[in-house]
Enzyme design. Structure first.
Site, PDB file in Angstrom:
ATOM      1  N   TRP A 159       1.605 -12.280   2.773  1.00  0.00           N
ATOM      2  CA  TRP A 159       2.606 -11.259   3.395  1.00  0.00           C
ATOM      3  C   TRP A 159       2.361 -11.013   5.103  1.00  0.00           C
ATOM      4  O   TRP A 159       2.789 -11.006   5.616  1.00  0.00           O
ATOM      5  CB  TRP A 159       3.028 -10.345   2.903  1.00  0.00           C
ATOM      6  N   LYS A 183       2.964 -21.169  -3.168  1.00  0.00           N
ATOM      7  CA  LYS A 183       2.900 -19.289  -3.858  1.00  0.00           C
ATOM      8  C   LYS A 183       3.391 -18.450  -2.725  1.00  0.00           C
ATOM      9  O   LYS A 183       2.129 -17.667  -2.531  1.00  0.00           O
ATOM     10  CB  LYS A 183       2.323 -19.177  -4.832  1.00  0.00           C
ATOM     11  N   PRO A 184       4.204 -18.496  -1.469  1.00  0.00           N
ATOM     12  CA  PRO A 184       3.938 -17.473  -1.445  1.00  0.00           C
ATOM     13  C   PRO A 184       4.359 -15.882  -1.800  1.00  0.00           C
ATOM     14  O   PRO A 184       4.365 -15.766  -2.783  1.00  0.00           O
ATOM     15  CB  PRO A 184       5.312 -17.804   0.140  1.00  0.00           C
ATOM     16  N   SER A 186       5.691 -12.315  -2.497  1.00  0.00           N
ATOM     17  CA  SER A 186       7.490 -11.941  -2.470  1.00  0.00           C
ATOM     18  C   SER A 186       7.980 -11.050  -2.092  1.00  0.00           C
ATOM     19  O   SER A 186       9.139 -10.972  -1.925  1.00  0.00           O
ATOM     20  CB  SER A 186       7.295 -11.694  -4.095  1.00  0.00           C
ATOM     21  N   GLY A 236      -5.637 -13.352   0.595  1.00  0.00           N
ATOM     22  CA  GLY A 236      -5.156 -11.908   0.663  1.00  0.00           C
ATOM     23  C   GLY A 236      -6.468 -11.509   0.140  1.00  0.00           C
ATOM     24  O   GLY A 236      -7.480 -12.162   0.800  1.00  0.00           O
ATOM     25  N   GLU A 258      -9.819 -16.610   1.503  1.00  0.00           N
ATOM     26  CA  GLU A 258     -10.347 -15.880   3.004  1.00  0.00           C
ATOM     27  C   GLU A 258      -9.352 -14.835   2.867  1.00  0.00           C
ATOM     28  O   GLU A 258      -8.539 -14.950   2.556  1.00  0.00           O
ATOM     29  CB  GLU A 258      -8.745 -17.173   3.559  1.00  0.00           C
ATOM     30  N   LEU A 259     -10.484 -13.578   2.430  1.00  0.00           N
ATOM     31  CA  LEU A 259     -10.031 -12.342   2.173  1.00  0.00           C
ATOM     32  C   LEU A 259     -10.362 -11.743   3.080  1.00  0.00           C
ATOM     33  O   LEU A 259     -10.008 -11.916   4.643  1.00  0.00           O
ATOM     34  CB  LEU A 259     -10.812 -11.891   0.771  1.00  0.00           C
ATOM     35  N   CYS A 292      -5.999 -10.237   8.556  1.00  0.00           N
ATOM     36  CA  CYS A 292      -7.169 -10.308   8.784  1.00  0.00           C
ATOM     37  C   CYS A 292      -8.410 -10.160   9.822  1.00  0.00           C
ATOM     38  O   CYS A 292      -9.393  -9.455   9.972  1.00  0.00           O
ATOM     39  CB  CYS A 292      -7.539 -11.076   7.559  1.00  0.00           C
ATOM     40  N   GLU A 394     -11.113  -1.827   4.436  1.00  0.00           N
ATOM     41  CA  GLU A 394     -10.402  -2.756   4.974  1.00  0.00           C
ATOM     42  C   GLU A 394      -8.958  -0.820   5.767  1.00  0.00           C
ATOM     43  O   GLU A 394      -8.859  -1.627   4.654  1.00  0.00           O
ATOM     44  CB  GLU A 394      -9.469  -3.676   4.643  1.00  0.00           C
TER      45      GLU A 394
HETATM   46  P1  NAD Z   1      -2.528  -9.807  -2.070  1.00  0.00           P
HETATM   47  O1  NAD Z   1      -4.019 -10.339  -2.476  1.00  0.00           O
HETATM   48  O2  NAD Z   1      -1.887  -8.997  -2.449  1.00  0.00           O
HETATM   49  O3  NAD Z   1      -1.909 -11.014  -1.715  1.00  0.00           O
HETATM   50  C1  NAD Z   1      -2.084 -12.589  -1.438  1.00  0.00           C
HETATM   51  C2  NAD Z   1      -1.130 -13.101  -1.938  1.00  0.00           C
HETATM   52  O4  NAD Z   1      -1.597 -13.429  -3.637  1.00  0.00           O
HETATM   53  C3  NAD Z   1       0.684 -13.372  -2.643  1.00  0.00           C
HETATM   54  O5  NAD Z   1       1.143 -14.074  -2.215  1.00  0.00           O
HETATM   55  C4  NAD Z   1       0.231 -13.077  -3.881  1.00  0.00           C
HETATM   56  O6  NAD Z   1       1.901 -12.672  -4.743  1.00  0.00           O
HETATM   57  C5  NAD Z   1      -0.216 -13.691  -5.270  1.00  0.00           C
HETATM   58  N1  NAD Z   1      -1.954 -13.076  -5.903  1.00  0.00           N
HETATM   59  C6  NAD Z   1      -1.372 -11.628  -5.943  1.00  0.00           C
HETATM   60  N2  NAD Z   1      -2.010 -11.192  -7.070  1.00  0.00           N
HETATM   61  C7  NAD Z   1      -2.302 -12.832  -7.813  1.00  0.00           C
HETATM   62  C8  NAD Z   1      -2.922 -13.183  -9.100  1.00  0.00           C
HETATM   63  N3  NAD Z   1      -3.695 -12.188 -10.088  1.00  0.00           N
HETATM   64  N4  NAD Z   1      -3.292 -14.422  -8.952  1.00  0.00           N
HETATM   65  C9  NAD Z   1      -2.620 -15.009  -8.181  1.00  0.00           C
HETATM   66  N5  NAD Z   1      -2.174 -14.788  -7.172  1.00  0.00           N
HETATM   67  C10 NAD Z   1      -2.160 -13.629  -7.069  1.00  0.00           C
HETATM   68  O7  NAD Z   1      -2.776  -9.754  -0.908  1.00  0.00           O
HETATM   69  P2  NAD Z   1      -2.171  -9.114   0.795  1.00  0.00           P
HETATM   70  O8  NAD Z   1      -1.264  -7.966   0.459  1.00  0.00           O
HETATM   71  O9  NAD Z   1      -0.331  -9.758   0.354  1.00  0.00           O
HETATM   72  O10 NAD Z   1      -2.186  -9.514   1.936  1.00  0.00           O
HETATM   73  C11 NAD Z   1      -3.215  -8.997   2.849  1.00  0.00           C
HETATM   74  C12 NAD Z   1      -5.078  -9.314   2.678  1.00  0.00           C
HETATM   75  O11 NAD Z   1      -5.111 -10.697   2.731  1.00  0.00           O
HETATM   76  C13 NAD Z   1      -5.402  -7.918   2.946  1.00  0.00           C
HETATM   77  O12 NAD Z   1      -7.257  -7.850   2.566  1.00  0.00           O
HETATM   78  C14 NAD Z   1      -5.629  -9.536   3.972  1.00  0.00           C
HETATM   79  O13 NAD Z   1      -7.438  -9.104   5.032  1.00  0.00           O
HETATM   80  C15 NAD Z   1      -6.508 -10.870   3.592  1.00  0.00           C
HETATM   81  N6  NAD Z   1      -6.141 -11.309   4.623  1.00  0.00           N
HETATM   82  C16 NAD Z   1      -7.065 -12.605   5.213  1.00  0.00           C
HETATM   83  C17 NAD Z   1      -7.051 -13.438   6.216  1.00  0.00           C
HETATM   84  C18 NAD Z   1      -8.362 -14.347   6.158  1.00  0.00           C
HETATM   85  O14 NAD Z   1      -7.769 -15.221   6.649  1.00  0.00           O
HETATM   86  N7  NAD Z   1      -9.624 -14.097   5.571  1.00  0.00           N
HETATM   87  C19 NAD Z   1      -5.459 -13.462   6.848  1.00  0.00           C
HETATM   88  C20 NAD Z   1      -4.421 -13.376   6.417  1.00  0.00           C
HETATM   89  C21 NAD Z   1      -4.818 -11.833   5.151  1.00  0.00           C
END
Ligand code: NAD
Length: 490
Positions: A159, A183-184, A186, A236, A258-259, A292, A394
């Site tokens: 998000w 899948k963006p 939600s 994520g 990309e975490l 990130c 983080e």
């Molecule tokens: P998140 O992992 O909670 O969610 C990311 C996406 O994954 C969402 O679409 C979510 O619905 C989906 N998701 C959640 N559980 C899932 C599952 N079990 N299986 C499949 N999909 C699932 O992350 P967030 O809170 O939305 O984003 C923030 C994080 O993203 C931070 O840790 C940030 O550092 C990281 N991030 C990394 C980069 C990069 O390029 N390295 C860029 C932006 C954000």
């Protein structure tokens, strides 16, 4: 099934895009998308289920052969046309992004524009994909390499930068000849859905681009484990990435992850403090710190520490006005969710409890206009213990911990003590120090005397628990192509 996206005139009635049609969820269930600035409902989206996941993946699999064998020039033409349409729709898309995500409108405009730029960048590669001629030991044979699309791609996005991170996956996938199920997050599906519909409306064949919506915890497994998915491109949290990697192993589905990150910045005694503090403020407070790549830990040489801390605290207090992203002059919107703000506040409280001192912010802004949103002031802390949560986790919000180091070796050791390895930076005029940092900092990116901005031309991705695989650059495209060897005997 639904209304073709090209004929849709409604704006605030998001749907899913499956096999070229906009559709509601079969169950009729929806999710509310709320504005982080005031808690109001912006729109609802369909809450997809495993059956929509299956329909979307089947559509992508069916569309794959024709899209993969279409000439690169034709794929590029679709992408250029889509870029022009997205550019024209930037004001509309940006407004949706601010309403659902919280970021200032001017920043949402930059992000929406980046989608068009990314489409153009990867369209430029689409008609230039080629392999090699490889002489072999046997006289009557030679080898070839071909570059074939990996197939059906599941793209899962977070998000914080919903559009940029969508474009980082969808654009190279389309250029390579892959089909996509996206899948963006939600809580931020609206601007993404609208943008995908605009891209799709230039005549991209049905099934090439699909979206499904819903919480990852509910539909994630169905997406990740689907046997017809060839690649998962995920951005994520590290914990989510670990789960995806484990599930993907069952079908040996390739993944790029990309975490999370906790980027260190080292400021040496010869640094340009004015520029370094300006870059630190942008690196920490842009997008309310929910990035990130962001300056998440600062390591100062003792000699410049007091001057640096005074300046960065001053910038935090004066240069980052907080407010509703739709208001003119606001540079920092609310945090995205109540939970996100609570998390950052508890990290700050932990540091303060262990002896850290707040130099700026550290609290919620006061006043009626802030009561209903998830606001937090730009925050700077000194004397942060190295075993506190702000140092080891983080920090995904506008709070900056500062540490003091003895020398470069000390700084690099502390910078590398994190489990993460995404970005990093150093400020020095000494080229030997800069080179040492570039070689030894465990990160996918090191900026020297510069603000942490990622370039389209340079590969971007993490090491350690920040993940693996690249986005941006020609390497970003490589992740969507399979190299195949061919032997031809004559
Ligand atoms: P998140 O992992 O909670 O969610 C990311 C996406 O994954 C969402 O679409 C979510 O619905 C989906 N998701 C959640 N559980 C899932 C599952 N079990 N299986 C499949 N999909 C699932 O992350 P967030 O809170 O939305 O984003 C923030 C994080 O993203 C931070 O840790 C940030 O550092 C990281 N991030 C990394 C980069 C990069 O390029 N390295 C860029 C932006 C954000």
């Amino acid at each position: 099934m639904g209304v073709p996206p090209t004929e849709r005139e409604d704006f605030f009635m998001a749907t899913m895009l499956i096999d070229g049609q906009t559709v509601a969820a079969q169950t009729g269930k929806t999710i509310e998308v709320r504005n982080p600035a005031n808690g109001e409902v912006v729109d609802t989206i369909p809450k997809g289920s495993a059956s929509e996941v299956d329909a979307a993946v089947e559509a992508a699999a069916k569309a794959l052969p024709a899209w993969a064998s279409l000439s690169g020039a034709k794929r590029a033409a679709f992408m250029h046309a889509a870029a022009a349409k997205v550019k024209a729709a930037v004001p509309e898309i940006a407004k949706l992004l601010t309403l659902e995500q919280g970021k200032p409108l001017a920043h949402a405009v930059i992000e929406a524009t980046r989608v068009a730029e990314n489409l153009e960048f990867f369209a430029g590669f689409a008609d230039k994909l080629r392999g090699d001629y490889v002489p072999l030991e046997d006289q009557n044979k030679f080898g070839l390499t071909m570059r074939r699309p990996v197939g059906v791609v599941v793209a899962i996005t977070p998000w914080n930068f919903p559009l940029t991170l969508m474009a980082n996956k969808v654009c190279p996938a389309l250029a390579a000849g892959c089909t996509v199920v996206l899948k963006p997050a939600s809580t931020t599906p609206l601007a993404t859905q609208r943008t995908i519909e605009i891209i799709n409306s230039v005549g991209i064949p049905a099934g090439v681009l699909n979206t499904v919506h819903g919480p990852g915890s509910e539909i994630g497994d169905a997406l990740v484990s689907h046997p017809k998915v060839n690649k998962i491109a995920f951005t994520g949290q590290t914990e989510t990435g670990k789960r995806i990697m484990k599930l993907a192993a069952d079908n040996v589905t390739r993944v790029t992850l990309e975490l999370g990150g906790s980027d260190p910045m080292i400021v040496c005694d010869d640094a340009d403090i004015r520029r370094a503090t300006a870059a630190t403020a942008i690196g920490r407070f842009f997008n309310a710190g929910q990035a990130c790549l962001a300056v998440k830990r600062v390591y100062l040489f003792e000699q410049i520490a007091e001057e640096f801390m005074a300046k960065i605290a001053d910038r935090a207090r004066k240069e980052w006005p907080v407010g509703d992203g739709m208001k003119e002059g606001v540079k920092m919107g609310p945090l995205h969710t109540e939970r996100q703000r609570a998390e950052v506040e508890s990290q700050v409280a932990d540091a303060v409890k262990r002896g850290a001192k707040v130099l700026a912010g550290g609290k919620r802004p006061e006043g009626k206009e802030f009561e209903k949103g998830w606001y937090m002031e730009a925050t700077v802390l000194r004397d942060v213990p190295e075993d506190s949560r702000m140092a080891t986790e983080e920090v995904f919000g506008p709070a900056l911990p500062i540490f003091i180091v003895k020398d470069l070796d000390d700084a690099i050791a502390k910078a590398n003590s994190s489990v993460y390895g995404l970005g990093s930076s150093i400020w020095t005029k000494d080229l030997a120090k800069a080179r040492k940092a570039a070689e030894l900092l465990e990160a996918g990116y090191t900026w020297i005397n510069d603000i942490q901005v990622a370039y389209d031309q340079l590969p971007f991705g993490g090491t350690k628990q920040s993940g693996f695989g690249k986005e941006h650059g020609i390497e970003g495209l490589d992740g969507y192509l399979e190299k195949k060897s061919v032997v031809l005997a004559y």
